[in-house]
Design a protein around this motif. Structure first.
Motif, PDB file in Angstrom:
ATOM      1  N   GLN A 106       7.721   0.046   3.581  1.00  0.00           N
ATOM      2  CA  GLN A 106       6.297   0.162   3.262  1.00  0.00           C
ATOM      3  C   GLN A 106       6.060   0.409   1.775  1.00  0.00           C
ATOM      4  O   GLN A 106       5.189  -0.209   1.169  1.00  0.00           O
ATOM      5  CB  GLN A 106       5.693   1.300   4.098  1.00  0.00           C
ATOM      6  CG  GLN A 106       4.190   1.355   4.059  1.00  0.00           C
ATOM      7  CD  GLN A 106       3.667   2.713   4.514  1.00  0.00           C
ATOM      8  OE1 GLN A 106       4.146   3.756   4.068  1.00  0.00           O
ATOM      9  NE2 GLN A 106       2.717   2.701   5.428  1.00  0.00           N
ATOM     10  N   VAL A 133       6.608  -2.691  -0.243  1.00  0.00           N
ATOM     11  CA  VAL A 133       5.600  -3.692   0.077  1.00  0.00           C
ATOM     12  C   VAL A 133       4.278  -3.377  -0.623  1.00  0.00           C
ATOM     13  O   VAL A 133       3.581  -4.261  -1.102  1.00  0.00           O
ATOM     14  CB  VAL A 133       5.430  -3.764   1.613  1.00  0.00           C
ATOM     15  CG1 VAL A 133       4.105  -4.370   1.996  1.00  0.00           C
ATOM     16  CG2 VAL A 133       6.573  -4.555   2.230  1.00  0.00           C
ATOM     17  N   LEU A 134       3.965  -2.078  -0.704  1.00  0.00           N
ATOM     18  CA  LEU A 134       2.682  -1.685  -1.292  1.00  0.00           C
ATOM     19  C   LEU A 134       2.761  -1.501  -2.808  1.00  0.00           C
ATOM     20  O   LEU A 134       1.740  -1.355  -3.474  1.00  0.00           O
ATOM     21  CB  LEU A 134       2.191  -0.377  -0.657  1.00  0.00           C
ATOM     22  CG  LEU A 134       1.823  -0.422   0.834  1.00  0.00           C
ATOM     23  CD1 LEU A 134       1.518   0.979   1.347  1.00  0.00           C
ATOM     24  CD2 LEU A 134       0.628  -1.340   1.079  1.00  0.00           C
ATOM     25  N   ASN A 146       3.261  -3.260  -5.451  1.00  0.00           N
ATOM     26  CA  ASN A 146       2.575  -4.151  -6.390  1.00  0.00           C
ATOM     27  C   ASN A 146       1.071  -4.231  -6.157  1.00  0.00           C
ATOM     28  O   ASN A 146       0.371  -4.910  -6.895  1.00  0.00           O
ATOM     29  CB  ASN A 146       3.145  -5.561  -6.281  1.00  0.00           C
ATOM     30  CG  ASN A 146       4.492  -5.670  -6.951  1.00  0.00           C
ATOM     31  OD1 ASN A 146       4.676  -5.154  -8.061  1.00  0.00           O
ATOM     32  ND2 ASN A 146       5.446  -6.288  -6.285  1.00  0.00           N
ATOM     33  N   ASP A 203      -4.309  -1.407  -5.258  1.00  0.00           N
ATOM     34  CA  ASP A 203      -4.816  -0.200  -4.601  1.00  0.00           C
ATOM     35  C   ASP A 203      -4.268  -0.133  -3.185  1.00  0.00           C
ATOM     36  O   ASP A 203      -4.232  -1.134  -2.480  1.00  0.00           O
ATOM     37  CB  ASP A 203      -6.354  -0.249  -4.555  1.00  0.00           C
ATOM     38  CG  ASP A 203      -6.962   1.109  -4.198  1.00  0.00           C
ATOM     39  OD1 ASP A 203      -6.187   2.083  -3.994  1.00  0.00           O
ATOM     40  OD2 ASP A 203      -8.203   1.187  -4.116  1.00  0.00           O
ATOM     41  N   ARG A 216      -4.143   2.828   0.281  1.00  0.00           N
ATOM     42  CA  ARG A 216      -4.542   4.138   0.798  1.00  0.00           C
ATOM     43  C   ARG A 216      -4.006   4.332   2.207  1.00  0.00           C
ATOM     44  O   ARG A 216      -4.122   3.436   3.032  1.00  0.00           O
ATOM     45  CB  ARG A 216      -6.086   4.228   0.846  1.00  0.00           C
ATOM     46  CG  ARG A 216      -6.714   4.243  -0.528  1.00  0.00           C
ATOM     47  CD  ARG A 216      -8.108   3.627  -0.496  1.00  0.00           C
ATOM     48  NE  ARG A 216      -8.552   3.383  -1.871  1.00  0.00           N
ATOM     49  CZ  ARG A 216      -9.494   4.106  -2.484  1.00  0.00           C
ATOM     50  NH1 ARG A 216     -10.102   5.072  -1.848  1.00  0.00           N
ATOM     51  NH2 ARG A 216      -9.809   3.843  -3.730  1.00  0.00           N
ATOM     52  N   ASP A 217      -3.430   5.489   2.464  1.00  0.00           N
ATOM     53  CA  ASP A 217      -2.916   5.843   3.798  1.00  0.00           C
ATOM     54  C   ASP A 217      -2.006   4.761   4.373  1.00  0.00           C
ATOM     55  O   ASP A 217      -2.027   4.504   5.580  1.00  0.00           O
ATOM     56  CB  ASP A 217      -4.085   6.086   4.784  1.00  0.00           C
ATOM     57  CG  ASP A 217      -5.053   7.129   4.266  1.00  0.00           C
ATOM     58  OD1 ASP A 217      -4.581   8.062   3.587  1.00  0.00           O
ATOM     59  OD2 ASP A 217      -6.262   7.002   4.522  1.00  0.00           O
ATOM     60  N   GLY A 218      -1.240   4.107   3.527  1.00  0.00           N
ATOM     61  CA  GLY A 218      -0.316   3.087   4.030  1.00  0.00           C
ATOM     62  C   GLY A 218      -0.940   1.711   4.166  1.00  0.00           C
ATOM     63  O   GLY A 218      -0.261   0.746   4.518  1.00  0.00           O
ATOM     64  N   PHE A 219      -2.228   1.605   3.913  1.00  0.00           N
ATOM     65  CA  PHE A 219      -2.919   0.311   3.982  1.00  0.00           C
ATOM     66  C   PHE A 219      -3.083  -0.274   2.580  1.00  0.00           C
ATOM     67  O   PHE A 219      -3.167   0.472   1.606  1.00  0.00           O
ATOM     68  CB  PHE A 219      -4.330   0.470   4.565  1.00  0.00           C
ATOM     69  CG  PHE A 219      -4.364   0.862   6.019  1.00  0.00           C
ATOM     70  CD1 PHE A 219      -4.341  -0.096   7.015  1.00  0.00           C
ATOM     71  CD2 PHE A 219      -4.443   2.203   6.387  1.00  0.00           C
ATOM     72  CE1 PHE A 219      -4.387   0.264   8.354  1.00  0.00           C
ATOM     73  CE2 PHE A 219      -4.491   2.567   7.721  1.00  0.00           C
ATOM     74  CZ  PHE A 219      -4.461   1.600   8.716  1.00  0.00           C
ATOM     75  N   PHE A 220      -3.161  -1.604   2.492  1.00  0.00           N
ATOM     76  CA  PHE A 220      -3.696  -2.224   1.292  1.00  0.00           C
ATOM     77  C   PHE A 220      -5.192  -1.934   1.299  1.00  0.00           C
ATOM     78  O   PHE A 220      -5.825  -2.011   2.349  1.00  0.00           O
ATOM     79  CB  PHE A 220      -3.504  -3.746   1.309  1.00  0.00           C
ATOM     80  CG  PHE A 220      -2.074  -4.189   1.217  1.00  0.00           C
ATOM     81  CD1 PHE A 220      -1.478  -4.414  -0.015  1.00  0.00           C
ATOM     82  CD2 PHE A 220      -1.325  -4.397   2.371  1.00  0.00           C
ATOM     83  CE1 PHE A 220      -0.146  -4.830  -0.094  1.00  0.00           C
ATOM     84  CE2 PHE A 220      -0.004  -4.807   2.297  1.00  0.00           C
ATOM     85  CZ  PHE A 220       0.594  -5.022   1.055  1.00  0.00           C
ATOM     86  N   ALA A 221      -5.755  -1.601   0.140  1.00  0.00           N
ATOM     87  CA  ALA A 221      -7.199  -1.393   0.075  1.00  0.00           C
ATOM     88  C   ALA A 221      -7.794  -2.474  -0.819  1.00  0.00           C
ATOM     89  O   ALA A 221      -7.354  -2.666  -1.943  1.00  0.00           O
ATOM     90  CB  ALA A 221      -7.513  -0.011  -0.469  1.00  0.00           C
ATOM     91  N   VAL A 222      -8.739  -3.225  -0.268  1.00  0.00           N
ATOM     92  CA  VAL A 222      -9.370  -4.302  -1.039  1.00  0.00           C
ATOM     93  C   VAL A 222     -10.881  -4.078  -1.014  1.00  0.00           C
ATOM     94  O   VAL A 222     -11.383  -3.364  -0.150  1.00  0.00           O
ATOM     95  CB  VAL A 222      -9.046  -5.704  -0.448  1.00  0.00           C
ATOM     96  CG1 VAL A 222      -7.542  -5.944  -0.445  1.00  0.00           C
ATOM     97  CG2 VAL A 222      -9.610  -5.859   0.951  1.00  0.00           C
ATOM     98  N   PRO A 223     -11.596  -4.666  -1.979  1.00  0.00           N
ATOM     99  CA  PRO A 223     -13.058  -4.499  -1.951  1.00  0.00           C
ATOM    100  C   PRO A 223     -13.618  -4.908  -0.593  1.00  0.00           C
ATOM    101  O   PRO A 223     -13.115  -5.842   0.035  1.00  0.00           O
ATOM    102  CB  PRO A 223     -13.539  -5.467  -3.040  1.00  0.00           C
ATOM    103  CG  PRO A 223     -12.368  -5.630  -3.952  1.00  0.00           C
ATOM    104  CD  PRO A 223     -11.145  -5.492  -3.100  1.00  0.00           C
TER     105      PRO A 223
END
Lengths: 482, 96
Positions: free
Chosen positions: B74, B77-78, B80, B83, B85-92
């Motif tokens: 994880q 993977v995250l 690069n 953003d 958060r909490d293990g998730f990709f965060a996108v607009p």
């Protein structure tokens, strides 16, 4: 609802389905990440699945095997030569910017399955094709007011898309079709058929026309994930289109969403660009070439299919068609029933498991496989009935105790002293006592009221706490009364 | 011209590339020339030729066994992502 009554005409609903079924594999279609359900976000993601530059897809042989077996199970052509294409579109949960799918040369070609239509006739539903493709990741829009969260665990999980011809004419027929497909997939083990988890979901194409006319303009309802919703969505959509046409307007071809709360479909925000997928062969993957001997071997190894099991349950086990269909199309039931029925009175077993086991699972809202009494243990309970140790009613009580305590049937019978009274001498005493105090009823019987015998049996059952053997009681009773 | 201004704009949209209005004319002309050059291939008769999807037709597609060969990565993977958060990709936010 099979006929669509309009103001001046009877209309016909025309339905075709695309079923997306997750193929049962340990790892993803093109990478070695796990496909297990329910993991923490982005913990089952490799650099292939996030589309890091330079990463190359390598095809999972099990996914190929499962889709070929599925094709064989629906009597479809298996294409020994098939090609992977890129379907291009832009969305945050699709890191590649394209989905690897199959367009012009799918692995499975035309096939057909038979279902029971609304008029009671069995007819074929054409299957256009089945192809392999990757699933996308999951976007979560409600965790943060200004961000969408993306979990790529599902990204790259193998799917097969099963496309039907527009051969279905009502929501009930569509439901029967999905049930049949789901059962076939479950029997051969190529998909677990779990619709709640989204492992099997449908896109539904609906249009209406006057009978005999060419096809009307269709709308596609996306991502329907239960059979109940499928029926609701089709009925709502067909009526919506009918109203539009009868008001003199034209149906617009579009993609719609089903809202399970309101029971209505609504238009998705229009994405004019979305349908420009620019398919082209994926340069990272060579065409897939299969040997005929490989396909023949998989064909020979196919297990019993739902139609075959149905025939066997009716012809060899003597079940009614209704009960056989219930068991066969809910595989969990067949799985529980079959090992018990083998070598026993299948009709008795069917009646008892429906009442006890399936009733218990239903009452507690659990899967049948989670019922705490195994088929083997339930079989021992049936044996006690057959040997005359207990009657059906007591058996049902013992089953509840088995589920509660985990004890064997025999142990509970011993502990609670539930063994059935079949001893003639003992029963005769009880029967004589009942007859003694029932002058009125005896008189009725003598006057020809045969039905009153049931009342006597009831009295005797009460006196023996339900443990009397009803057969023996009946015989003795008639002898005494005559 | 094989490609007009509106087609260039459409392609730019699909590719999520911003193209200034002033460049459209020139790009349309350039793309048209490239397509015109490739068009020469149409002069060859390919009626009975099976499309070749890769340059290595003699090779077979390699398959892998259905095994989990990679574990949780994880953080890699995250790493690069602009953003997470909490293990998730965060996108607009995607929906309006």
């Amino acid at each position: 609802m099979s006929k669509l009554e309009g103001k001046t005409w009877t209309w016909e609903t025309v339905i075709g389905l695309e079923i997306h079924a997750q193929i049962t594999t340990k790892s993803k279609l093109f990478s070695g990440a796990s496909t297990k359900f329910g993991a923490l976000p982005n913990t089952q993601v490799t650099l292939v699945d996030v589309a890091m530059p330079g990463m190359l897809p390598v095809l999972n042989e099990m996914a190929v095997e499962q889709i070929v077996r599925t094709g064989l199970a629906i009597n479809a052509e298996i294409n020994l030569y098939s090609v992977f294409d890129r379907k291009n579109y832009f969305y945050p949960d699709l890191p590649q910017g394209y989905q690897i799918s199959q367009f012009s040369d799918p692995i499975v070609g035309k096939g057909e399955i038979e279902i029971k239509m609304d008029d009671g006739e069995k007819r074929g539903v054409g299957i256009t094709r089945i192809h392999l493709e990757q699933d996308a990741g999951k976007s979560i829009h409600d965790m943060d007011p200004s961000f969408t969260y993306v979990d790529l665990n599902r990204s790259g999980v193998p799917l097969m898309e099963i496309v039907s011809e527009p051969d279905l004419r009502s929501s009930a027929e569509a439901a029967a079709y999905v049930r049949k497909i789901r059962a076939i997939l479950q029997y051969i083990g190529s998909c677990d058929g779990n619709m709640e988890r989204g492992n099997l979901r449908c896109d539904v194409n609906v249009s209406v026309r006057r009978k005999g006319d060419p096809l009307g303009t269709r709308c596609e309802i996306k991502n329907v994930n239960s059979i109940r919703f499928l029926k609701q969505a089709i009925d709502y959509e067909a009526n919506r289109q009918l109203n539009i046409i009868e008001n003199g307007d034209k149906v617009t071809q579009e993609t719609r969403l089903f809202d399970s709360v309101t029971g209505k479909t609504r238009s998705m925000r229009s994405k004019e660009e979305a349908h420009d997928y620019r398919y082209f062969p994926d340069p990272d993957l060579l065409p897939l070439q299969l040997k005929k001997s490989y396909v023949d071997r998989l064909s020979a190894e196919l297990p019993e299919l739902p139609d075959q099991k149905l025939l066997r349950f009716v012809n060899e086990l003597g079940l009614s068609l209704d009960v056989a269909e219930e068991f066969v199309f809910e595989k969990e039931k067949a799985d529980y029933f079959e090992p018990i029925a083998t070598g026993r009175d299948a009709k008795l077993v069917a009646n008892m498991v429906r009442k006890d086991v399936f009733g218990y699972a239903n009452f507690h809202s659990i899967n049948i496989s989670d019922v705490p009494v195994t088929p083997q243990k339930y079989g021992e309970l049936i044996d006690l009935i057959v040997e005359g140790d207990i009657n059906n009613r007591i058996a049902s009580e013992i089953f509840i105790l088995m589920a509660k305590t985990g004890k064997d049937a025999e142990v509970i019978v011993q502990e609670k002293g539930l063994r059935q009274l079949s001893d003639t001498n003992e029963l005769e005493v009880v029967i004589e006592k009942v007859i003694e105090v029932s002058e009125k009823q005896v008189a009725q019987y003598k006057n020809g009221n045969q039905k009153i015998i049931g009342w006597f049996v009831g009295q005797i059952m009460q006196k023996t706490k339900g443990q009397a053997n009803p057969k023996v009681v009946n015989a003795l009773l008639r002898k005494k009364l005559n | 011209m094989l490609v007009d201004k509106s087609t260039v704009l459409h392609i730019a949209n699909l590719a999520k590339i911003e193209v200034p209005d002033g460049d459209l004319e020139n790009l349309a002309s350039e793309l048209s020339h490239i397509l015109g050059w490739v068009e020469q291939l149409n002069e060859v008769n390919t009626d009975d030729v099976i499309p070749m999807c890769s340059g290595v037709a003699s090779m077979q597609l390699r398959l892998r066994q259905d095994k989990i060969s990679e574990e949780n990565q994880q953080s890699d993977v995250l790493s690069n992502a602009p953003d997470s958060r909490d293990g998730f990709f965060a996108v607009p936010k995607v929906l309006e």
